[in-house]
Scaffold this motif. Structure first.
Motif, PDB file in Angstrom:
ATOM      1  N   MET A  24       0.609  -1.237  -0.156  1.00  0.00           N
ATOM      2  CA  MET A  24       0.164  -0.094   0.008  1.00  0.00           C
ATOM      3  C   MET A  24       0.933   1.388  -0.033  1.00  0.00           C
ATOM      4  O   MET A  24       0.711   2.181  -0.625  1.00  0.00           O
ATOM      5  CB  MET A  24      -0.742  -0.176   1.269  1.00  0.00           C
ATOM      6  CG  MET A  24      -1.797   1.291   1.395  1.00  0.00           C
ATOM      7  SD  MET A  24      -3.059   0.955   0.137  1.00  0.00           S
ATOM      8  CE  MET A  24      -4.238   2.281   0.726  1.00  0.00           C
ATOM      9  N   LEU A  25       1.762   1.124   0.859  1.00  0.00           N
ATOM     10  CA  LEU A  25       2.736   2.441   0.874  1.00  0.00           C
ATOM     11  C   LEU A  25       3.503   2.684  -0.489  1.00  0.00           C
ATOM     12  O   LEU A  25       3.657   3.714  -0.846  1.00  0.00           O
ATOM     13  CB  LEU A  25       3.898   2.097   2.070  1.00  0.00           C
ATOM     14  CG  LEU A  25       4.985   3.259   2.324  1.00  0.00           C
ATOM     15  CD1 LEU A  25       3.945   4.545   2.753  1.00  0.00           C
ATOM     16  CD2 LEU A  25       5.599   2.881   3.147  1.00  0.00           C
ATOM     17  N   TYR A  26       4.058   1.621  -1.344  1.00  0.00           N
ATOM     18  CA  TYR A  26       4.457   1.979  -2.630  1.00  0.00           C
ATOM     19  C   TYR A  26       3.648   2.343  -3.645  1.00  0.00           C
ATOM     20  O   TYR A  26       3.829   3.159  -4.459  1.00  0.00           O
ATOM     21  CB  TYR A  26       4.781   0.331  -3.072  1.00  0.00           C
ATOM     22  CG  TYR A  26       6.087  -0.170  -2.482  1.00  0.00           C
ATOM     23  CD1 TYR A  26       7.291   0.486  -2.529  1.00  0.00           C
ATOM     24  CD2 TYR A  26       5.741  -1.469  -1.597  1.00  0.00           C
ATOM     25  CE1 TYR A  26       8.395  -0.066  -1.557  1.00  0.00           C
ATOM     26  CE2 TYR A  26       6.841  -2.066  -1.006  1.00  0.00           C
ATOM     27  CZ  TYR A  26       7.971  -1.408  -1.094  1.00  0.00           C
ATOM     28  OH  TYR A  26       9.281  -1.949  -0.553  1.00  0.00           O
ATOM     29  N   LEU A  27       2.188   2.082  -3.272  1.00  0.00           N
ATOM     30  CA  LEU A  27       1.257   2.625  -4.369  1.00  0.00           C
ATOM     31  C   LEU A  27       0.950   4.006  -4.237  1.00  0.00           C
ATOM     32  O   LEU A  27       1.003   4.800  -4.915  1.00  0.00           O
ATOM     33  CB  LEU A  27      -0.218   1.928  -4.193  1.00  0.00           C
ATOM     34  CG  LEU A  27      -1.405   2.003  -5.080  1.00  0.00           C
ATOM     35  CD1 LEU A  27      -0.716   2.040  -6.610  1.00  0.00           C
ATOM     36  CD2 LEU A  27      -2.472   1.477  -4.677  1.00  0.00           C
ATOM     37  N   LEU A  28       0.898   4.493  -2.857  1.00  0.00           N
ATOM     38  CA  LEU A  28       1.030   5.837  -2.338  1.00  0.00           C
ATOM     39  C   LEU A  28       2.184   6.586  -2.928  1.00  0.00           C
ATOM     40  O   LEU A  28       2.079   7.788  -3.509  1.00  0.00           O
ATOM     41  CB  LEU A  28       0.901   5.924  -0.942  1.00  0.00           C
ATOM     42  CG  LEU A  28       0.674   7.437  -0.184  1.00  0.00           C
ATOM     43  CD1 LEU A  28      -0.448   7.942  -0.851  1.00  0.00           C
ATOM     44  CD2 LEU A  28       0.652   7.219   0.896  1.00  0.00           C
ATOM     45  N   ALA A  29       3.316   6.007  -2.819  1.00  0.00           N
ATOM     46  CA  ALA A  29       4.488   6.757  -3.200  1.00  0.00           C
ATOM     47  C   ALA A  29       4.670   6.969  -4.598  1.00  0.00           C
ATOM     48  O   ALA A  29       4.946   7.742  -5.252  1.00  0.00           O
ATOM     49  CB  ALA A  29       5.771   6.101  -2.645  1.00  0.00           C
ATOM     50  N   THR A  59       2.188   9.798  -5.807  1.00  0.00           N
ATOM     51  CA  THR A  59       2.722  10.940  -5.332  1.00  0.00           C
ATOM     52  C   THR A  59       3.817  11.347  -6.615  1.00  0.00           C
ATOM     53  O   THR A  59       3.531  12.527  -6.923  1.00  0.00           O
ATOM     54  CB  THR A  59       3.364  10.872  -4.082  1.00  0.00           C
ATOM     55  OG1 THR A  59       2.574  10.404  -3.205  1.00  0.00           O
ATOM     56  CG2 THR A  59       3.873  12.235  -3.649  1.00  0.00           C
ATOM     57  N   VAL A  60       4.610  10.541  -6.936  1.00  0.00           N
ATOM     58  CA  VAL A  60       5.778  10.897  -7.989  1.00  0.00           C
ATOM     59  C   VAL A  60       5.043  11.116  -9.303  1.00  0.00           C
ATOM     60  O   VAL A  60       5.546  12.160  -9.955  1.00  0.00           O
ATOM     61  CB  VAL A  60       6.603   9.532  -8.181  1.00  0.00           C
ATOM     62  CG1 VAL A  60       7.341   9.617  -9.461  1.00  0.00           C
ATOM     63  CG2 VAL A  60       7.611   9.212  -6.968  1.00  0.00           C
ATOM     64  N   TYR A 116       3.420  15.406 -13.208  1.00  0.00           N
ATOM     65  CA  TYR A 116       2.467  15.920 -13.965  1.00  0.00           C
ATOM     66  C   TYR A 116       2.532  17.410 -13.595  1.00  0.00           C
ATOM     67  O   TYR A 116       2.379  18.431 -14.565  1.00  0.00           O
ATOM     68  CB  TYR A 116       1.113  15.396 -13.689  1.00  0.00           C
ATOM     69  CG  TYR A 116      -0.120  16.284 -14.336  1.00  0.00           C
ATOM     70  CD1 TYR A 116      -0.417  16.252 -15.665  1.00  0.00           C
ATOM     71  CD2 TYR A 116      -0.737  17.233 -13.410  1.00  0.00           C
ATOM     72  CE1 TYR A 116      -1.269  16.902 -16.287  1.00  0.00           C
ATOM     73  CE2 TYR A 116      -1.794  17.842 -14.055  1.00  0.00           C
ATOM     74  CZ  TYR A 116      -1.975  17.747 -15.395  1.00  0.00           C
ATOM     75  OH  TYR A 116      -2.946  18.468 -16.154  1.00  0.00           O
ATOM     76  N   TYR A 117       2.578  17.815 -12.388  1.00  0.00           N
ATOM     77  CA  TYR A 117       2.594  19.347 -12.003  1.00  0.00           C
ATOM     78  C   TYR A 117       3.778  20.161 -12.475  1.00  0.00           C
ATOM     79  O   TYR A 117       3.609  21.122 -13.072  1.00  0.00           O
ATOM     80  CB  TYR A 117       2.590  19.492 -10.349  1.00  0.00           C
ATOM     81  CG  TYR A 117       2.617  20.764  -9.692  1.00  0.00           C
ATOM     82  CD1 TYR A 117       1.443  21.688  -9.829  1.00  0.00           C
ATOM     83  CD2 TYR A 117       3.937  21.255  -9.494  1.00  0.00           C
ATOM     84  CE1 TYR A 117       1.828  22.796  -9.483  1.00  0.00           C
ATOM     85  CE2 TYR A 117       4.015  22.495  -8.843  1.00  0.00           C
ATOM     86  CZ  TYR A 117       2.971  23.460  -8.967  1.00  0.00           C
ATOM     87  OH  TYR A 117       3.167  24.747  -8.768  1.00  0.00           O
ATOM     88  N   VAL A 118       4.962  19.377 -12.613  1.00  0.00           N
ATOM     89  CA  VAL A 118       6.179  20.071 -13.295  1.00  0.00           C
ATOM     90  C   VAL A 118       6.011  20.344 -14.790  1.00  0.00           C
ATOM     91  O   VAL A 118       6.600  21.322 -15.251  1.00  0.00           O
ATOM     92  CB  VAL A 118       7.430  19.243 -12.606  1.00  0.00           C
ATOM     93  CG1 VAL A 118       8.569  19.741 -13.429  1.00  0.00           C
ATOM     94  CG2 VAL A 118       7.583  19.416 -11.257  1.00  0.00           C
TER      95      VAL A 118
END
Length: 166
Positions: A1-6, A9-10, A15-17
């Motif tokens: 689950m933690l990998y999916l959230l990371a 986020t990346v 996308y934002y950049v």
């Protein structure tokens, strides 16, 4: 689950950049513009006719895109090589976006290639010594090649009767 959230986020950060970046033109668009560039032949008679006594020792740099025009100029010559003599116009192409001090070579109004860069620089220098900088000049030319080999037509070459420049 933690990998999916990371990972999410990346992806959101990337996308934002990159969301407001200008799109890059495909390479094929740049190649089309190179193929479409043809300098204009200045009006009037050549200011000087160069000669090297019929040696025809200077080859014109030509790409595959000039081969159809050269083949047409060579005319019908059967399975052997062409040996078509003609007059070449040497056009100072200072507006060329791809090469500084370029010299375009025309035969019967058709662009058949360019002088090698070193030869073009020397011709520019010799024209300047004769107070003919930027003027149209000419020389005799011969179209050779184009023979048949294994059922296929070989490439043509344009040779100029242009003295090797010092």
């Amino acid at each position: 689950m933690l990998y999916l959230l990371a990972f999410a986020t990346v992806v959101a950060l990337l996308y934002y950049v990159f969301r407001d970046r200008t799109a890059v033109q495909p390479l094929s668009t740049a190649l089309v513009s190179i193929r479409e560039y043809v300098p204009a032949i200045p009006p009037g008679a050549p200011a000087h006719h160069w000669t090297d006594g019929g040696r025809y020792a200077s080859e014109v740099d030509n790409d595959a895109m000039y081969q159809p025009a050269i083949a047409k100029l060579a005319g019908e010559h059967g399975p052997g090589n062409a040996d078509e003599k003609c007059l070449a116009l040497l056009v100072c192409d200072d507006a060329n976006p791809f090469q500084d001090k370029a010299i375009a070579v025309f035969i019967d109004g058709q662009l058949v290639g360019y002088l090698a860069h070193g030869d073009a620089l020397r011709l520019h220098r010799n024209l300047a010594h004769r107070d003919l900088a930027g003027h149209l000049s000419s020389c005799d030319a011969v179209i050779r090649g184009g023979g048949l080999w294994n059922g296929k037509r070989l490439s043509y070459a344009v040779w100029l009767d242009l003295a090797p420049f010092n």
